[in-house]
Design an enzyme around this catalytic site. Structure first.
Site, PDB file in Angstrom:
ATOM      1  N   CYS A 137     -33.806  67.111 -60.249  1.00 39.95           N
ATOM      2  CA  CYS A 137     -33.839  67.115 -58.780  1.00 39.95           C
ATOM      3  C   CYS A 137     -34.167  65.708 -58.324  1.00 39.95           C
ATOM      4  CB  CYS A 137     -34.895  68.105 -58.281  1.00 39.95           C
ATOM      5  SG  CYS A 137     -34.904  68.303 -56.489  1.00 39.95           S
ATOM      6  N   CYS A 141     -41.235  66.619 -55.353  1.00 43.39           N
ATOM      7  CA  CYS A 141     -42.381  67.418 -54.927  1.00 43.39           C
ATOM      8  C   CYS A 141     -43.429  67.348 -56.035  1.00 43.39           C
ATOM      9  CB  CYS A 141     -41.949  68.857 -54.665  1.00 43.39           C
ATOM     10  SG  CYS A 141     -40.656  68.937 -53.420  1.00 43.39           S
ATOM     11  N   GLY A 197     -33.131  71.943 -58.923  1.00 41.29           N
ATOM     12  CA  GLY A 197     -32.333  71.228 -57.936  1.00 41.29           C
ATOM     13  C   GLY A 197     -32.540  71.664 -56.502  1.00 41.29           C
ATOM     14  N   GLU A 198     -32.071  70.818 -55.599  1.00 36.72           N
ATOM     15  CA  GLU A 198     -32.135  71.106 -54.164  1.00 36.72           C
ATOM     16  C   GLU A 198     -30.726  71.524 -53.726  1.00 36.72           C
ATOM     17  OE1 GLU A 198     -34.163  71.469 -51.380  1.00 36.72           O
ATOM     18  OE2 GLU A 198     -32.165  71.884 -50.609  1.00 36.72           O
ATOM     19  N   SER A 229     -33.037  78.687 -51.389  1.00 34.08           N
ATOM     20  CA  SER A 229     -34.330  78.069 -51.105  1.00 34.08           C
ATOM     21  C   SER A 229     -34.161  76.564 -50.962  1.00 34.08           C
ATOM     22  CB  SER A 229     -35.311  78.371 -52.250  1.00 34.08           C
ATOM     23  OG  SER A 229     -36.514  77.671 -52.062  1.00 34.08           O
ATOM     24  N   SER A 251     -39.338  76.056 -48.656  1.00 37.57           N
ATOM     25  CA  SER A 251     -40.516  75.620 -49.412  1.00 37.57           C
ATOM     26  C   SER A 251     -41.452  74.928 -48.432  1.00 37.57           C
ATOM     27  CB  SER A 251     -40.097  74.643 -50.515  1.00 37.57           C
ATOM     28  OG  SER A 251     -39.383  75.327 -51.498  1.00 37.57           O
ATOM     29  N   PHE A 252     -42.320  75.708 -47.817  1.00 40.12           N
ATOM     30  CA  PHE A 252     -43.129  75.173 -46.715  1.00 40.12           C
ATOM     31  C   PHE A 252     -44.384  74.482 -47.256  1.00 40.12           C
ATOM     32  CE2 PHE A 252     -45.249  75.546 -42.478  1.00 40.12           C
ATOM     33  CZ  PHE A 252     -44.254  74.923 -41.777  1.00 40.12           C
ATOM     34  N   HIS A 253     -45.243  75.249 -47.881  1.00 38.42           N
ATOM     35  CA  HIS A 253     -46.342  74.751 -48.727  1.00 38.42           C
ATOM     36  C   HIS A 253     -47.481  74.006 -48.046  1.00 38.42           C
ATOM     37  CE1 HIS A 253     -43.769  76.085 -51.878  1.00 38.42           C
ATOM     38  NE2 HIS A 253     -43.009  75.024 -51.952  1.00 38.42           N
ATOM     39  N   ASN A 328     -47.878  77.632 -60.650  1.00 34.36           N
ATOM     40  CA  ASN A 328     -47.619  77.748 -62.086  1.00 34.36           C
ATOM     41  C   ASN A 328     -47.835  76.386 -62.732  1.00 34.36           C
ATOM     42  OD1 ASN A 328     -46.776  80.519 -62.133  1.00 34.36           O
ATOM     43  ND2 ASN A 328     -44.964  79.855 -61.026  1.00 34.36           N
ATOM     44  N   CYS A 371     -41.575  80.033 -61.509  1.00 32.92           N
ATOM     45  CA  CYS A 371     -41.173  79.073 -60.464  1.00 32.92           C
ATOM     46  C   CYS A 371     -41.734  77.699 -60.747  1.00 32.92           C
ATOM     47  CB  CYS A 371     -41.768  79.452 -59.112  1.00 32.92           C
ATOM     48  SG  CYS A 371     -41.303  81.013 -58.507  1.00 32.92           S
TER      49      CYS A 371
HETATM   50  N1  SAH Z   1     -35.344  72.891 -54.491  1.00 31.34           N
HETATM   51  C1  SAH Z   1     -35.467  74.136 -53.855  1.00 31.34           C
HETATM   52  C2  SAH Z   1     -35.308  75.327 -54.776  1.00 31.34           C
HETATM   53  C3  SAH Z   1     -35.967  75.270 -56.139  1.00 31.34           C
HETATM   54  S1  SAH Z   1     -37.688  75.426 -56.244  1.00 31.34           S
HETATM   55  C4  SAH Z   1     -36.766  74.217 -53.110  1.00 31.34           C
HETATM   56  O1  SAH Z   1     -37.623  73.357 -53.304  1.00 31.34           O
HETATM   57  O2  SAH Z   1     -36.919  75.102 -52.302  1.00 31.34           O
HETATM   58  C5  SAH Z   1     -38.025  77.154 -56.036  1.00 31.34           C
HETATM   59  C6  SAH Z   1     -39.445  77.420 -55.483  1.00 31.34           C
HETATM   60  O3  SAH Z   1     -40.464  77.201 -56.483  1.00 31.34           O
HETATM   61  C7  SAH Z   1     -39.792  76.489 -54.337  1.00 31.34           C
HETATM   62  O4  SAH Z   1     -40.433  77.165 -53.288  1.00 31.34           O
HETATM   63  C8  SAH Z   1     -40.746  75.535 -54.989  1.00 31.34           C
HETATM   64  O5  SAH Z   1     -41.527  74.898 -54.047  1.00 31.34           O
HETATM   65  C9  SAH Z   1     -41.508  76.445 -55.917  1.00 31.34           C
HETATM   66  N2  SAH Z   1     -42.232  75.737 -56.955  1.00 31.34           N
HETATM   67  C10 SAH Z   1     -41.955  74.537 -57.498  1.00 31.34           C
HETATM   68  N3  SAH Z   1     -42.863  74.200 -58.435  1.00 31.34           N
HETATM   69  C11 SAH Z   1     -43.761  75.219 -58.484  1.00 31.34           C
HETATM   70  C12 SAH Z   1     -44.906  75.477 -59.297  1.00 31.34           C
HETATM   71  N4  SAH Z   1     -45.295  74.640 -60.241  1.00 31.34           N
HETATM   72  N5  SAH Z   1     -45.558  76.627 -59.105  1.00 31.34           N
HETATM   73  C13 SAH Z   1     -45.134  77.528 -58.181  1.00 31.34           C
HETATM   74  N6  SAH Z   1     -44.050  77.341 -57.407  1.00 31.34           N
HETATM   75  C14 SAH Z   1     -43.366  76.203 -57.557  1.00 31.34           C
HETATM   76 FE1  SF4 Z   2     -36.743  69.642 -56.135  1.00 33.27          FE
HETATM   77 FE2  SF4 Z   2     -37.409  72.032 -55.091  1.00 33.27          FE
HETATM   78 FE3  SF4 Z   2     -38.792  70.995 -57.153  1.00 33.27          FE
HETATM   79 FE4  SF4 Z   2     -38.993  69.897 -54.728  1.00 33.27          FE
HETATM   80  S1  SF4 Z   2     -39.655  71.997 -55.319  1.00 33.27           S
HETATM   81  S2  SF4 Z   2     -38.734  68.776 -56.673  1.00 33.27           S
HETATM   82  S3  SF4 Z   2     -36.925  70.134 -53.947  1.00 33.27           S
HETATM   83  S4  SF4 Z   2     -36.650  71.637 -57.188  1.00 33.27           S
END
Ligand code: SAH
Ligand code: SF4
Length: 394
Positions: A137, A141, A197-198, A229, A251-253, A328, A371
């Site tokens: 990606c 993040c 990926g995004e 997502s 992915s608000f967070h 995770n 995830c």
């Molecule tokens: N790139 C897209 C889709 C892939 S990530 C996006 O960011 O939305 C799928 C989901 O898993 C997203 O909500 C992401 O924020 C979340 N995610 C990523 N890393 C994580 C982790 N270590 N623990 C829990 N959720 C995570």
């Molecule tokens: Fe890429 Fe989604 Fe992971 Fe952010 S959370 S680095 S956009 S896969």
């Protein structure tokens, strides 16, 4: 904007040769129009091309047939012509791991020798396939394992829809000969674009693949069973509604720009206000088609009562459900998961404000399939913890 947190597209172009049969066009992933044109170019009379497209789609996407010789409603000569020009190719499975909870994680190889992960999550009433849209990606993040993988290329539509086909092969989820669609339960009943990926940085390929997934002569899943997502690529959100029409997850967070800038650096380009404005405009929003807000629970970072209250205020008026994701962990991750009590308390505040606030049960943790844990071994040019922390401004 900090130069250390790239948020623009930075996709490497890598030649795709490995695995392809020289001179043969792969039919998987071609749009209806693309397939029609390819058939005409191979000598199919124009008048027949539309019908042939439908027939081929049914063989490829409903019956899982890979050999033109098995397409018994086409003449023998026509089958031979097709085999001369075309192939039906899906990503190749490199490994498959099955978790104690039944979750399956596949590592698949795509053209060029790149690898991506695909996860199948069986539940009582559904089977969800988590599909990747890019190798790695380009976004960074700070809590996401995939985001530490540097090498990236966009997947083609064929490689995206091919992941669904690969999983249906493994699960023997095709319509058996002599049976119609809908005569047996589908094992892959839902698709989530939540793998590597995004998806909105690979819009066209994702759209073309999902159109095949939703088409009645294609994989034939309702658009309500497909969720994309995104980390918040604001300019593509309206297009997602117009051109794909699937369900949306964000992915608000975080509830302040300051924190979201660190967790989801794309926020520096499109902040919370711009993101929410785009979501309020998303077509077909209603109580039955809500936006999912994904919220990863990070100990001491975004999990306070104040965060929960702020979140409720921010999303006021948007039909929404808040999916709380216990963080995770992955090797070198700079965060810790919030305690169960904290997550429950956070969920409770949101629930009392009238929103569904399910806590996502981590699936397949024993095989690193949960995830944000996905990442292919071959491109493990991993950033160090210090690099990640620096980029995240921690
Ligand atoms: N790139 C897209 C889709 C892939 S990530 C996006 O960011 O939305 C799928 C989901 O898993 C997203 O909500 C992401 O924020 C979340 N995610 C990523 N890393 C994580 C982790 N270590 N623990 C829990 N959720 C995570
Ligand atoms: Fe890429 Fe989604 Fe992971 Fe952010 S959370 S680095 S956009 S896969």
């Amino acid at each position: 904007m900090a130069a250390s947190a790239p948020i623009t597209q930075d996709v490497l172009t890598i030649p795709r040769t490995e695995g392809a049969s020289v001179g043969k066009l792969n039919l998987v992933g071609l749009t209806r129009d693309g397939l029609r044109e390819a058939l005409i170019a191979a000598g199919t009379p124009e008048k027949q091309a539309k019908m042939r497209t439908g027939q081929l789609w049914q063989w490829i996407y409903q019956k899982g047939v890979r050999d033109f010789a098995d397409m018994t409603n086409l003449s023998k000569d026509y089958r031979t012509t097709l085999a001369e020009h075309f192939e039906i190719r899906v990503p190749e499975v490199v490994s498959r791991q099955i978790s104690e909870d039944g979750t399956r994680k596949y590592l698949v190889r795509i053209a060029g020798g790149h690898e991506v992960e695909v996860v199948y999550i069986p539940e009582e009433d559904r089977g969800t396939l988590c599909v990747s849209s890019q190798v790695g990606c380009t976004l960074t993040c700070s809590f996401c394992h995939t985001g530490t993988q540097k090498l990236v290329r966009n997947l083609t539509a064929g490689e995206i829809v091919g992941q669904i086909m690969m999983a249906r092969d493994d699960l023997e989820d095709w319509v058996p000969a002599g049976k119609g669609m809908g005569e047996q339960p589908r094992l892959v009943s839902n698709i989530v674009l939540m793998g590597m990926g995004e998806p909105l940085y690979n819009f066209d390929a994702v759209r073309d693949a999902m159109k095949i997934a939703m088409d009645g002569e294609g994989i034939s899943l309702s658009r309500r069973r497909i969720t994309l997502s995104t980390s918040g690529v604001v300019p593509e959100i309206a297009r997602t509604g117009d051109e794909i029409g699937c369900q949306l997850a964000i992915s608000f967070h975080a509830t302040t720009d300051e924190t979201r800038d660190k967790l989801v650096p794309i926020n520096k380009k499109w902040n919370i206000e711009k993101l929410l404005a785009a979501l309020r405009e998303y077509p077909k929003l209603s109580n039955s088609e809500r936006i999912t807000f994904e919220y990863v629970m990070l100990d001491g970072v975004n999990d306070s009562d104040e965060d929960a209250h702020r979140l409720i205020k921010l999303i006021a008026g948007i039909p929404a459900k808040i999916n709380l994701i216990p963080f995770n962990e992955w090797p070198g991750a700079p965060y810790k998961r919030s305690s169960n009590n904290r997550i429950r308390r956070f969920a409770d505040i949101i629930y009392k404000a009238g929103y569904a606030s399910p806590i996502r049960t981590p699936r397949g943790e024993d095989i690193m399939a949960a995830c944000g844990q996905l990442k292919s071994e071959t491109e493990r040019a991993r950033k160090t913890r210090a690099e990640i922390a620096k980029e995240a401004g921690l």
